[in-house]
Design a protein around this motif. Structure first.
Motif, PDB file in Angstrom:
ATOM      1  N   GLU A   1      51.138  37.140  45.019  1.00 43.71           N
ATOM      2  CA  GLU A   1      50.724  38.186  45.956  1.00 43.71           C
ATOM      3  C   GLU A   1      50.108  39.383  45.216  1.00 43.71           C
ATOM      4  OE1 GLU A   1      50.529  38.100  49.147  1.00 43.71           O
ATOM      5  OE2 GLU A   1      51.430  36.115  49.353  1.00 43.71           O
ATOM      6  N   GLN A   2      50.745  39.768  44.127  1.00 40.61           N
ATOM      7  CA  GLN A   2      50.220  40.893  43.353  1.00 40.61           C
ATOM      8  C   GLN A   2      48.860  40.549  42.737  1.00 40.61           C
ATOM      9  OE1 GLN A   2      54.203  41.553  41.236  1.00 40.61           O
ATOM     10  NE2 GLN A   2      53.317  43.615  41.205  1.00 40.61           N
ATOM     11  N   ALA A   3      48.743  39.290  42.267  1.00 38.77           N
ATOM     12  CA  ALA A   3      47.474  38.843  41.679  1.00 38.77           C
ATOM     13  C   ALA A   3      46.358  38.852  42.716  1.00 38.77           C
ATOM     14  CB  ALA A   3      47.637  37.445  41.086  1.00 38.77           C
ATOM     15  N   VAL A   4      46.660  38.365  43.939  1.00 40.32           N
ATOM     16  CA  VAL A   4      45.666  38.347  45.013  1.00 40.32           C
ATOM     17  C   VAL A   4      45.235  39.765  45.369  1.00 40.32           C
ATOM     18  CG1 VAL A   4      45.317  37.836  47.466  1.00 40.32           C
ATOM     19  CG2 VAL A   4      46.372  36.127  45.960  1.00 40.32           C
ATOM     20  N   SER A   5      46.194  40.678  45.452  1.00 43.97           N
ATOM     21  CA  SER A   5      45.887  42.072  45.790  1.00 43.97           C
ATOM     22  C   SER A   5      44.937  42.695  44.766  1.00 43.97           C
ATOM     23  CB  SER A   5      47.184  42.884  45.875  1.00 43.97           C
ATOM     24  OG  SER A   5      46.895  44.246  46.119  1.00 43.97           O
ATOM     25  N   ILE A   6      45.221  42.453  43.469  1.00 44.73           N
ATOM     26  CA  ILE A   6      44.374  43.000  42.403  1.00 44.73           C
ATOM     27  C   ILE A   6      42.963  42.411  42.481  1.00 44.73           C
ATOM     28  CG2 ILE A   6      44.014  43.039  39.899  1.00 44.73           C
ATOM     29  CD1 ILE A   6      47.072  43.166  39.596  1.00 44.73           C
ATOM     30  N   LEU A   7      42.882  41.095  42.701  1.00 45.16           N
ATOM     31  CA  LEU A   7      41.584  40.430  42.742  1.00 45.16           C
ATOM     32  C   LEU A   7      40.752  40.897  43.932  1.00 45.16           C
ATOM     33  CD1 LEU A   7      42.656  36.827  41.698  1.00 45.16           C
ATOM     34  CD2 LEU A   7      41.223  38.380  40.373  1.00 45.16           C
ATOM     35  N   GLU A   8      41.389  41.090  45.092  1.00 42.85           N
ATOM     36  CA  GLU A   8      40.661  41.555  46.274  1.00 42.85           C
ATOM     37  C   GLU A   8      40.059  42.939  46.050  1.00 42.85           C
ATOM     38  OE1 GLU A   8      42.960  39.197  49.897  1.00 42.85           O
ATOM     39  OE2 GLU A   8      43.634  41.206  49.294  1.00 42.85           O
ATOM     40  N   GLN A   9      40.840  43.821  45.427  1.00 41.00           N
ATOM     41  CA  GLN A   9      40.324  45.159  45.123  1.00 41.00           C
ATOM     42  C   GLN A   9      39.200  45.073  44.080  1.00 41.00           C
ATOM     43  OE1 GLN A   9      43.433  48.039  44.231  1.00 41.00           O
ATOM     44  NE2 GLN A   9      44.882  46.912  45.522  1.00 41.00           N
ATOM     45  N   LEU A  10      39.384  44.164  43.146  1.00 37.39           N
ATOM     46  CA  LEU A  10      38.396  44.009  42.074  1.00 37.39           C
ATOM     47  C   LEU A  10      37.060  43.519  42.629  1.00 37.39           C
ATOM     48  CD1 LEU A  10      38.247  44.323  38.989  1.00 37.39           C
ATOM     49  CD2 LEU A  10      38.919  41.934  38.780  1.00 37.39           C
ATOM     50  N   ILE A  11      37.108  42.570  43.574  1.00 36.91           N
ATOM     51  CA  ILE A  11      35.884  41.997  44.134  1.00 36.91           C
ATOM     52  C   ILE A  11      35.169  42.994  45.045  1.00 36.91           C
ATOM     53  CG2 ILE A  11      35.019  40.183  45.672  1.00 36.91           C
ATOM     54  CD1 ILE A  11      37.253  38.385  44.496  1.00 36.91           C
ATOM     55  N   LYS A  12      35.919  43.899  45.679  1.00 36.46           N
ATOM     56  CA  LYS A  12      35.284  44.934  46.500  1.00 36.46           C
ATOM     57  C   LYS A  12      34.366  45.820  45.652  1.00 36.46           C
ATOM     58  CE  LYS A  12      38.791  45.404  50.130  1.00 36.46           C
ATOM     59  NZ  LYS A  12      39.813  46.315  50.732  1.00 36.46           N
ATOM     60  N   VAL A  13      34.834  46.123  44.440  1.00 38.02           N
ATOM     61  CA  VAL A  13      34.052  46.971  43.533  1.00 38.02           C
ATOM     62  C   VAL A  13      32.981  46.161  42.809  1.00 38.02           C
ATOM     63  CG1 VAL A  13      34.172  48.562  41.566  1.00 38.02           C
ATOM     64  CG2 VAL A  13      36.067  48.463  43.210  1.00 38.02           C
ATOM     65  N   ASN A  14      33.305  44.884  42.527  1.00 39.18           N
ATOM     66  CA  ASN A  14      32.374  44.008  41.799  1.00 39.18           C
ATOM     67  C   ASN A  14      32.153  42.736  42.618  1.00 39.18           C
ATOM     68  OD1 ASN A  14      32.410  45.441  38.936  1.00 39.18           O
ATOM     69  ND2 ASN A  14      34.532  45.287  39.626  1.00 39.18           N
ATOM     70  N   PRO A  15      31.373  42.805  43.687  1.00 41.15           N
ATOM     71  CA  PRO A  15      31.251  41.680  44.625  1.00 41.15           C
ATOM     72  C   PRO A  15      30.597  40.432  44.030  1.00 41.15           C
ATOM     73  CG  PRO A  15      29.659  43.417  45.147  1.00 41.15           C
ATOM     74  CD  PRO A  15      30.586  43.984  44.130  1.00 41.15           C
ATOM     75  N   GLY A  16      29.896  40.576  42.930  1.00 41.23           N
ATOM     76  CA  GLY A  16      29.218  39.419  42.348  1.00 41.23           C
ATOM     77  C   GLY A  16      29.963  38.776  41.200  1.00 41.23           C
ATOM     78  N   TRP A  17      31.227  39.129  41.008  1.00 42.86           N
ATOM     79  CA  TRP A  17      31.979  38.614  39.862  1.00 42.86           C
ATOM     80  C   TRP A  17      32.494  37.207  40.191  1.00 42.86           C
ATOM     81  CZ3 TRP A  17      35.999  41.973  36.765  1.00 42.86           C
ATOM     82  CH2 TRP A  17      36.320  41.325  35.576  1.00 42.86           C
TER      83      TRP A  17
END
Length: 583
Positions: free
Chosen positions: A548-564
């Motif tokens: 759950e923590q990993a998913v939360s971090i990744l979702e925030q990360l993709i919002k800032v970097n949508p093409g990663w």
């Protein structure tokens, strides 16, 4: 005739004489080429044959970062970066011929031949034909030039020589004719040289005075120097322009573990050592190497050679202006690379490329004096010297053909260079990737470890070598030794974030999650808000089972970097697994 009319007549005669002289000198360049085209063609063919084995060379050393692994090489952004000739040519060749070393080597060789032609025109403008020919014959085969010619990344020094020789040729014509349009031929090449390498082109202002001394020309007779206040303002403006580059270079070269010993050379060691070494390298090139760190001559002997050189310059200033010019030219053209601040190596062969023309001129003047006394002795001595230099140049080209050859030679000639041992360790690592059997890979890895170990033996606080050695330990599965080397690297280079990432890999492999969290916190301290750190945190949480923590971090990360793509793939995988578990 009245005094007024007489003055007017003299002015007319002066202008007429200047215009006639101007025409003669313009034709003079053409005439020089017309009369000497056979010699210049012979010279060009000889250079091509001598350097033919350099065309088979690979990318080596800095070529990897600037060309082979440069993702922006073919872009207009890189090509026009700072309007540098080196960047532009690197990009142009890549776009036209592809990233192949042959095309780059071929261009460097053509540029070298062009420099030799310009050097001949320059000397012919100052000295007689025989001296110019002999000087160029020696200059063409001088072994100290190999670094600038056969190393693709060394061509910046060919560009400097090319532009500044053009500037000097036009300056000579300006002085001889007083025609202002010649100043364009002085200024434009200087600007191009300045854009290519900002500090070193100022050597032009050291060569001009010794030229004026050679020709016994008073500075007051040159019209352009009447505007010296404007010239000083321009020079100060250029100094302000390059100052940030100088500061940046000082900080990058002398920061952290590289800052050991201060940012200034000891002048009582630097100048006698470098002057003596350069004179030895151009005359007796037995120890050519990329990193000159072995200075075997005692300090007193370096001082004796340096003082002898300075005394000779002063003596010939009064006795023979030709020899004065030749001797003074060597270090007038090299001085900008001998700054007291540690922004350059103490000695490097490419630094003395243009300055070596003065040495060749000095030998040509000596041969001229011998020739007048005994023709055969002069010819035999010249033939012997050129044969020795040609053989040495040919063999030195072999050293530059492969990365492995280069670093083996460098470690042999400069065994006290931590850079050389670090680079040969890296080279054996590359060779290991080419092996097909595990046994051969391990063999190359062991050689790599020896290289990195020797590097830290020479320089005990060299963090990069500890990190590189740890990488090899990791590849052969010795995680205990890898961890120890990474931690040692961080003790000398606390901001070496790459070591923290590698320690994270070991932590996850050994399932040491407490250590992993600790290393994550340190990474976040030295690289706050770095997306890579957040991604690494997500990976750690995945391995810890905290999805759950990993998913939360990744979702925030993709919002800032949508093409990663990497983060998106991991997030998709985690959500798929969550859906499967729920079902």
């Amino acid at each position: 005739m009245s005094q007024k009319k007489a003055k007017k007549l003299r002015r007319i005669e002066t202008v007429t004489l200047m215009e006639t002289t101007d025409i003669e000198h313009v034709k003079g360049i053409r005439q020089i080429l017309k009369e000497n085209w056979k010699f210049l063609l012979f010279l060009s063919l000889g250079i091509f044959v001598l350097y033919f084995n350099s065309l088979h060379g690979d990318f080596v050393s800095d070529d990897y970062a600037t060309i082979l692994n440069n993702s922006e090489l073919t872009t207009s952004k890189y090509a026009l970066n700072g309007f540098s000739s080196t960047y532009f040519i690197n990009s142009l060749i890549a776009n036209v011929f592809g990233v192949t070393p042959l095309a780059y080597h071929f261009f460097s060789l053509l540029l070298y031949i062009s420099v030799c032609w310009l050097a001949f025109l320059f000397l012919y403008s100052l000295f007689d034909k025989r001296i110019s020919i002999v000087a160029l014959l020696i200059f063409a085969v001088l072994p100290v030039h190999v670094e600038a010619v056969s190393w693709i990344s060394g061509k910046g020094y060919l560009f400097i020589a090319f532009y500044l020789l053009v500037s000097m040729i036009f300056f000579i014509k300006y002085v001889e004719t007083n025609k202002n349009w010649y100043l364009l031929g002085v200024i434009i090449p200087f600007i191009l040289s300045f854009l290519n390498d900002k500090p070193r082109p100022f050597l032009l202002f050291l060569i001009i005075p010794i030229y004026l001394i050679l020709k016994n020309i008073s500075i007051k007779k040159i019209k352009v120097f009447r505007y010296w206040p404007i010239m000083i303002i321009v020079l100060l403006a250029l100094a302000c322009l390059i100052w940030p580059n100088i500061v940046s270079r000082i900080n990058s070269v002398n920061s952290g573990y590289n800052g050991y010993g201060g940012i200034f050379y000891d002048p009582f060691f630097q100048y006698p050592t470098s002057i003596a070494k350069y004179l030895q390298l151009v005359f007796i090139p037995v120890d050519l190497t990329l990193y000159h760190t072995m200075y075997v001559l005692p300090t007193w002997l370096n001082w004796l050679i340096t003082l002898s050189y300075l005394i000779a310059v002063i003596y010939f200033y009064f006795k023979d202006k030709k020899i004065f010019f030749a001797l003074a030219f060597i270090f007038a053209a090299t001085a900008p690379s001998m700054a007291p601040v540690k922004v350059s190596w103490l000695v490097a062969e490419r630094y003395v490329f243009l300055g070596s023309l003065g040495f060749c001129l000095f030998l040509a003047i000596i041969f001229e004096k011998i020739y007048k006394k005994n023709v055969y002795i002069a010819i035999i001595l010249l033939a012997f010297l050129m044969s020795f230099y040609s053989i040495r140049t040919f063999l030195r080209n072999v050293d530059w053909q492969t990365n492995h050859n280069l670093w083996v030679n460098t470690c042999q000639v400069s065994p006290n260079s931590h850079n050389a041992w670090n680079n040969i360790g890296d080279d054996y690592d590359k060779l290991a990737q080419l092996e097909t059997t595990d046994e051969e890979k391990i063999k190359q890895y062991l050689f790599s470890i020896r290289g990195f170990t020797q590097s830290v033996t020479v320089k005990s606080n060299y963090a990069d070598a500890y990190h590189n050695r740890a990488n090899i330990f990791y590849k052969i599965g010795r995680y205990d030794l890898a961890r120890d080397s990474y931690e040692t690297a961080l003790s000398y280079g606390p901001n070496l974030y790459q070591s923290y990432y590698s320690l994270l890999q070991i932590d996850l492999t050994e399932k040491n999650f407490n250590s992993a969290i600790n290393h994550l916190n340190k990474l976040n301290t030295i690289r706050p808000n770095d997306p890579q750190v957040y991604y690494a945190a997500a990976v750690v949480y995945v391995n810890m089972g905290q999805t759950e923590q990993a998913v939360s971090i990744l979702e925030q990360l993709i919002k800032v970097n949508p093409g990663w793509t990497q983060a998106i793939d991991l997030l998709t995988q985690l959500k798929t697994n969550q859906t499967t578990v729920k079902k």
